[in-house]
Scaffold this motif. Structure first.
Motif, PDB file in Angstrom:
ATOM      1  N   GLY A 132       0.810  -1.213   0.000  1.00 39.72           N
ATOM      2  CA  GLY A 132       0.000   0.000   0.000  1.00 39.72           C
ATOM      3  C   GLY A 132       0.842   1.261   0.000  1.00 39.72           C
ATOM      4  N   SER A 133       1.928   1.246   0.741  1.00 42.96           N
ATOM      5  CA  SER A 133       2.810   2.414   0.792  1.00 42.96           C
ATOM      6  C   SER A 133       3.464   2.681  -0.554  1.00 42.96           C
ATOM      7  N   ILE A 134       3.859   1.621  -1.237  1.00 37.66           N
ATOM      8  CA  ILE A 134       4.437   1.778  -2.577  1.00 37.66           C
ATOM      9  C   ILE A 134       3.396   2.386  -3.523  1.00 37.66           C
ATOM     10  N   LEU A 135       2.164   1.900  -3.439  1.00 35.86           N
ATOM     11  CA  LEU A 135       1.099   2.428  -4.279  1.00 35.86           C
ATOM     12  C   LEU A 135       0.852   3.913  -3.986  1.00 35.86           C
ATOM     13  N   VAL A 136       0.779   4.269  -2.721  1.00 35.58           N
ATOM     14  CA  VAL A 136       0.574   5.675  -2.348  1.00 35.58           C
ATOM     15  C   VAL A 136       1.739   6.529  -2.836  1.00 35.58           C
ATOM     16  N   LEU A 137       2.970   6.045  -2.698  1.00 40.65           N
ATOM     17  CA  LEU A 137       4.139   6.785  -3.184  1.00 40.65           C
ATOM     18  C   LEU A 137       4.045   7.015  -4.694  1.00 40.65           C
ATOM     19  N   LEU A 138       3.679   5.978  -5.446  1.00 45.35           N
ATOM     20  CA  LEU A 138       3.550   6.127  -6.897  1.00 45.35           C
ATOM     21  C   LEU A 138       2.464   7.137  -7.256  1.00 45.35           C
ATOM     22  N   VAL A 139       1.366   7.131  -6.510  1.00 44.41           N
ATOM     23  CA  VAL A 139       0.292   8.096  -6.778  1.00 44.41           C
ATOM     24  C   VAL A 139       0.769   9.513  -6.464  1.00 44.41           C
ATOM     25  N   ILE A 140       1.536   9.686  -5.394  1.00 44.58           N
ATOM     26  CA  ILE A 140       2.077  11.007  -5.068  1.00 44.58           C
ATOM     27  C   ILE A 140       3.000  11.495  -6.189  1.00 44.58           C
ATOM     28  N   LEU A 141       3.860  10.611  -6.685  1.00 48.10           N
ATOM     29  CA  LEU A 141       4.743  10.984  -7.800  1.00 48.10           C
ATOM     30  C   LEU A 141       3.934  11.346  -9.038  1.00 48.10           C
ATOM     31  N   PHE A 142       2.871  10.596  -9.309  1.00 46.75           N
ATOM     32  CA  PHE A 142       2.009  10.895 -10.448  1.00 46.75           C
ATOM     33  C   PHE A 142       1.309  12.244 -10.259  1.00 46.75           C
ATOM     34  N   ALA A 143       0.885  12.536  -9.026  1.00 49.53           N
ATOM     35  CA  ALA A 143       0.231  13.816  -8.737  1.00 49.53           C
ATOM     36  C   ALA A 143       1.207  14.969  -8.952  1.00 49.53           C
ATOM     37  N   ILE A 144       2.456  14.789  -8.545  1.00 47.49           N
ATOM     38  CA  ILE A 144       3.480  15.826  -8.766  1.00 47.49           C
ATOM     39  C   ILE A 144       3.666  16.070 -10.260  1.00 47.49           C
ATOM     40  N   LYS A 145       3.739  14.989 -11.033  1.00 52.24           N
ATOM     41  CA  LYS A 145       3.866  15.108 -12.487  1.00 52.24           C
ATOM     42  C   LYS A 145       2.656  15.838 -13.066  1.00 52.24           C
ATOM     43  N   SER A 146       1.475  15.525 -12.555  1.00 51.79           N
ATOM     44  CA  SER A 146       0.252  16.168 -13.047  1.00 51.79           C
ATOM     45  C   SER A 146       0.241  17.655 -12.720  1.00 51.79           C
ATOM     46  N   ILE A 147       0.708  18.018 -11.534  1.00 54.32           N
ATOM     47  CA  ILE A 147       0.774  19.437 -11.153  1.00 54.32           C
ATOM     48  C   ILE A 147       1.738  20.176 -12.070  1.00 54.32           C
ATOM     49  N   LYS A 148       2.883  19.551 -12.375  1.00 52.45           N
ATOM     50  CA  LYS A 148       3.832  20.172 -13.310  1.00 52.45           C
ATOM     51  C   LYS A 148       3.198  20.363 -14.687  1.00 52.45           C
ATOM     52  N   THR A 149       2.433  19.371 -15.129  1.00 54.51           N
ATOM     53  CA  THR A 149       1.752  19.470 -16.424  1.00 54.51           C
ATOM     54  C   THR A 149       0.769  20.629 -16.421  1.00 54.51           C
ATOM     55  N   LEU A 150       0.057  20.811 -15.326  1.00 54.86           N
ATOM     56  CA  LEU A 150      -0.889  21.919 -15.214  1.00 54.86           C
ATOM     57  C   LEU A 150      -0.159  23.266 -15.201  1.00 54.86           C
ATOM     58  N   ARG A 151       0.925  23.329 -14.438  1.00 53.88           N
ATOM     59  CA  ARG A 151       1.672  24.594 -14.316  1.00 53.88           C
ATOM     60  C   ARG A 151       2.318  25.032 -15.622  1.00 53.88           C
ATOM     61  N   THR A 152       2.755  24.085 -16.433  1.00 51.99           N
ATOM     62  CA  THR A 152       3.391  24.440 -17.704  1.00 51.99           C
ATOM     63  C   THR A 152       2.372  24.770 -18.789  1.00 51.99           C
ATOM     64  N   GLY A 153       1.102  24.546 -18.490  1.00 51.65           N
ATOM     65  CA  GLY A 153       0.064  24.830 -19.480  1.00 51.65           C
ATOM     66  C   GLY A 153      -0.151  23.716 -20.476  1.00 51.65           C
ATOM     67  N   LYS A 154       0.543  22.601 -20.299  1.00 54.00           N
ATOM     68  CA  LYS A 154       0.378  21.467 -21.207  1.00 54.00           C
ATOM     69  C   LYS A 154      -0.823  20.605 -20.842  1.00 54.00           C
ATOM     70  N   GLY A 155      -1.448  20.910 -19.715  1.00 54.98           N
ATOM     71  CA  GLY A 155      -2.597  20.139 -19.269  1.00 54.98           C
ATOM     72  C   GLY A 155      -3.670  21.043 -18.706  1.00 54.98           C
ATOM     73  N   ALA A 156      -4.868  20.502 -18.626  1.00 61.56           N
ATOM     74  CA  ALA A 156      -6.004  21.224 -18.057  1.00 61.56           C
ATOM     75  C   ALA A 156      -6.715  20.300 -17.079  1.00 61.56           C
ATOM     76  N   LEU A 157      -7.229  20.883 -16.006  1.00 67.06           N
ATOM     77  CA  LEU A 157      -7.925  20.088 -14.997  1.00 67.06           C
ATOM     78  C   LEU A 157      -9.369  19.892 -15.446  1.00 67.06           C
ATOM     79  N   ASN A 158      -9.531  19.001 -16.410  1.00 69.25           N
ATOM     80  CA  ASN A 158     -10.865  18.693 -16.927  1.00 69.25           C
ATOM     81  C   ASN A 158     -10.972  17.192 -17.148  1.00 69.25           C
ATOM     82  N   PHE A 159     -12.101  16.764 -17.656  1.00 64.67           N
ATOM     83  CA  PHE A 159     -12.355  15.341 -17.868  1.00 64.67           C
ATOM     84  C   PHE A 159     -12.695  15.066 -19.331  1.00 64.67           C
TER      85      PHE A 159
END
Length: 174
Positions: free
Chosen positions: A51-78
């Motif tokens: 479970g800890s490994i899974l949570v760590l991977l999700v945190i890393l993915f969330a960091i990547k997603s935040i970077k994508t949002l900040r650079t304008g390459k992504g949008a918080l939509n569905f």
């Protein structure tokens, strides 16, 4: 050049759609941690590590997603959930099959329900093509799941007609 599209001029990546499964995984992990409180300590340790490994991977993915949002390459939509529109019926069909699986497994058992789910999902996603391959693969995977999880690991999955028949046959020395 800060805009809401990537360097090729296409639509920004749909970050919200990409976060659905990771968020669900973290919620399931915390629920799982809650349910194993009374389990033997070895099971708790193993569950905590996974479970800890899974949570760590999700945190890393969330960091990547935040970077994508900040650079304008992504949008918080569905948007990627509803585009292309031709995929929506198959996605809804797959969701309906998944929900049906959850409700059918207690009465039909693990093996039969898994066979039906895999067959119908592959037929849906493959537009009904290669039926022989679909049914063969579904049979191999569901029987393999039965042998691995129920026979070898002795996991207590819901028993249906197939599991009951196999139990009787094993007890009578097939």
């Amino acid at each position: 050049m800060a805009n809401s599209t990537d360097s090729q001029g296409s639509d920004p990546m749909s970050v919200g759609s990409e976060l659905i499964i990771p968020i669900a995984a973290v919620l399931f992990t915390f629920y799982y941690f809650y349910t194993i409180v009374d389990a033997p300590w070895t099971a708790q340790v193993a569950a905590f590590i996974v479970g800890s490994i899974l949570v760590l991977l999700v945190i890393l993915f969330a960091i990547k997603s935040i970077k994508t949002l900040r650079t304008g390459k992504g949008a918080l939509n569905f948007d990627s959930l509803i585009r292309p529109k031709s995929y929506v019926p198959k996605r809804l069909g797959l969701l309906a099959l998944t929900i049906s699986y959850i409700f059918a497994v207690p009465s039909l058992g693990f093996t039969i329900t898994t066979f039906l789910f895999l067959s119908l999902a592959m037929l849906l996603l493959g537009s009904g093509k290669k039926k022989y391959l679909v049914f063969s693969l579904s049979a191999i995977l569901s029987l393999g799941g039965y042998l691995l999880f129920i026979v070898v690991f002795k996991t207590r999955f819901p028993a249906g007609p197939f599991e009951i028949l196999m139990k009787v046959l094993f007890q009578n020395g097939i």
